[in-house]
Write a protein that holds these residues in place. Structure first.
Motif, short mmCIF file in Angstrom:
data_model
loop_
_atom_site.label_atom_id
_atom_site.label_comp_id
_atom_site.label_asym_id
_atom_site.label_seq_id
_atom_site.Cartn_x
_atom_site.Cartn_y
_atom_site.Cartn_z
N ARG A 9 0.86 -1.13 0.21
CA ARG A 9 0.09 -0.08 0.10
C ARG A 9 0.92 1.24 -0.12
O ARG A 9 0.47 2.17 -0.86
CB ARG A 9 -0.73 0.08 1.22
CG ARG A 9 -1.90 0.98 1.21
CD ARG A 9 -3.03 1.18 2.30
NE ARG A 9 -3.65 2.30 2.19
CZ ARG A 9 -5.01 2.25 1.64
NH1 ARG A 9 -5.35 1.11 1.00
NH2 ARG A 9 -5.65 3.31 1.46
N ARG A 10 1.91 1.42 0.79
CA ARG A 10 2.83 2.50 0.89
C ARG A 10 3.54 2.67 -0.64
O ARG A 10 3.35 3.89 -0.95
CB ARG A 10 3.95 2.09 1.83
CG ARG A 10 4.66 3.70 2.24
CD ARG A 10 5.78 3.14 3.36
NE ARG A 10 6.72 2.12 2.86
CZ ARG A 10 7.96 2.71 2.64
NH1 ARG A 10 8.29 3.90 2.18
NH2 ARG A 10 8.93 1.77 1.89
N GLU A 11 3.80 1.71 -1.15
CA GLU A 11 4.57 1.87 -2.66
C GLU A 11 3.57 2.37 -3.66
O GLU A 11 3.65 2.99 -4.42
CB GLU A 11 5.28 0.80 -2.99
CG GLU A 11 6.62 0.40 -2.24
CD GLU A 11 6.09 -0.29 -1.05
OE1 GLU A 11 5.07 -0.87 -0.73
OE2 GLU A 11 7.15 -0.44 -0.25
N ALA A 12 2.06 1.87 -3.38
CA ALA A 12 1.16 2.06 -4.34
C ALA A 12 0.82 3.59 -4.21
O ALA A 12 0.37 4.29 -5.03
CB ALA A 12 -0.13 1.27 -4.02
N GLU A 13 0.94 4.03 -2.89
CA GLU A 13 0.45 5.60 -2.69
C GLU A 13 1.58 6.18 -3.40
O GLU A 13 1.28 7.22 -3.97
CB GLU A 13 0.47 5.80 -1.07
CG GLU A 13 -0.86 4.92 -0.31
CD GLU A 13 -1.97 5.60 -0.44
OE1 GLU A 13 -2.18 6.69 -1.30
OE2 GLU A 13 -3.05 5.38 0.40
N GLN A 14 2.70 6.01 -3.15
CA GLN A 14 3.77 6.77 -3.83
C GLN A 14 3.80 6.63 -5.32
O GLN A 14 3.95 7.57 -6.13
CB GLN A 14 5.39 5.99 -3.39
CG GLN A 14 5.54 6.18 -2.11
CD GLN A 14 6.71 5.68 -1.74
OE1 GLN A 14 7.43 4.75 -2.20
NE2 GLN A 14 7.46 5.98 -0.31
N ARG A 16 0.94 6.38 -7.07
CA ARG A 16 -0.45 7.44 -7.25
C ARG A 16 0.22 8.92 -7.22
O ARG A 16 0.08 9.53 -7.97
CB ARG A 16 -1.28 7.24 -6.33
CG ARG A 16 -2.50 8.05 -6.61
CD ARG A 16 -3.90 7.51 -5.90
NE ARG A 16 -3.85 7.52 -4.73
CZ ARG A 16 -4.74 7.40 -3.87
NH1 ARG A 16 -6.10 7.08 -4.57
NH2 ARG A 16 -4.86 7.57 -2.63
N TRP A 17 0.97 9.22 -6.20
CA TRP A 17 1.65 10.50 -5.85
C TRP A 17 2.54 11.01 -6.92
O TRP A 17 2.29 12.06 -7.52
CB TRP A 17 2.33 10.76 -4.45
CG TRP A 17 2.94 11.93 -4.43
CD1 TRP A 17 2.52 13.13 -4.15
CD2 TRP A 17 4.34 12.08 -4.82
NE1 TRP A 17 3.71 13.98 -4.36
CE2 TRP A 17 4.71 13.54 -4.55
CE3 TRP A 17 5.34 11.14 -5.18
CZ2 TRP A 17 6.06 14.02 -4.84
CZ3 TRP A 17 6.85 11.77 -5.27
CH2 TRP A 17 7.07 12.90 -5.17
N GLN A 20 0.28 11.48 -10.27
CA GLN A 20 -0.40 12.69 -10.19
C GLN A 20 0.32 13.73 -10.44
O GLN A 20 0.18 14.92 -11.10
CB GLN A 20 -1.35 12.65 -8.84
CG GLN A 20 -2.54 11.77 -8.78
CD GLN A 20 -3.25 11.70 -7.86
OE1 GLN A 20 -2.67 12.29 -6.49
NE2 GLN A 20 -4.33 11.13 -7.51
N LEU A 60 -5.91 3.41 -6.41
CA LEU A 60 -4.86 2.81 -5.79
C LEU A 60 -5.08 1.30 -6.48
O LEU A 60 -4.15 0.61 -6.73
CB LEU A 60 -5.21 2.48 -4.38
CG LEU A 60 -4.57 3.56 -3.60
CD1 LEU A 60 -4.59 3.03 -1.96
CD2 LEU A 60 -3.09 3.72 -3.89
#
Ligand code: ZN
Length: 207
Positions: A9-14, A16-17, A20, A60
């Protein structure tokens, strides 16, 4: 299923960031480009954008966890980006934690204009510091490879030209792969490359 429970999840958030941020610059036109963040080295696992996703509105579950065969590790209805194999080869050959691949006007122009010599010369720029070159008279050459139709060939060509001192490889009339130790570094390197390509091309209009 093996690996189904890997928490990325942490890497997926990165991812996505990163997506964007890069999309907001207009560097991911028409759903092109792909971005990834490494999760582990042994075995190789990384989070990467799925094929065809609009990066500006990336969810995500548009970010997939893939292994060294470039295939999703966990159950998903999405396909990873077709260029995932290039990310695999770069993670295997370079000490890096994140990779961004974008098609922009200036990286395409630079890859075309300078293709005959095989590289883009970057020298005498303050922004070379952003690429890790603080030495006086810094001078780097960003390699350009042919846009091989077979992605295995493209991946091999990019990996063969990749070097830790120059964190990017151009693909002729296609785009750039840029990387860094983490998502922040990969973005910083990409921004520096894009600035410098634009400068070098615009500079040619003046005596
Ligand atoms: Zn591409």
């Amino acid at each position: 299923m093996e690996g189904t429970h890997v928490d990325f999840r942490r890497e997926a958030e990165q991812v996505r960031w990163l997506a964007q941020t890069v999309a907001a610059k207009g560097w991911l036109p028409a759903t092109s480009g792909n971005l990834s963040v490494k999760v582990s080295d042994a075995p190789l696992r990384f989070a990467i954008t799925r094929s065809g996703a609009d990066k500006q509105r990336l969810a995500l579950d548009d970010v997939l966890l893939v292994g060294e065969d470039g295939r999703p590790v966990a159950e998903t209805s999405h396909r990873p980006s077709a260029e995932t194999v290039v990310h695999v080869r770069l993670y295997q050959s370079q000490p890096c934690g994140a990779i961004v691949h974008v098609h922009t006007m200036f990286n395409n122009l630079a890859s075309d204009v300078f293709f005959p010599q095989g590289y883009v010369d970057l020298a005498g720029h303050e922004l070379l510091k952003a690429l890790g070159h603080w030495e006086e008279g810094a001078h780097i050459r960003v390699p350009i490879v042919e846009n091989h139709h077979r992605l295995d060939d493209l991946a091999a060509a990019v990996a063969a030209q990749a070097q830790p001192a120059v964190p990017g490889v151009l693909v002729r009339n296609h785009g750039i792969y840029a990387w860094g130790e983490d998502a922040d570094a990969a973005l910083r390197h990409l921004e520096a490359f894009e600035f410098l390509f634009e400068y070098v091309l615009r500079r040619r209009q003046f005596p």
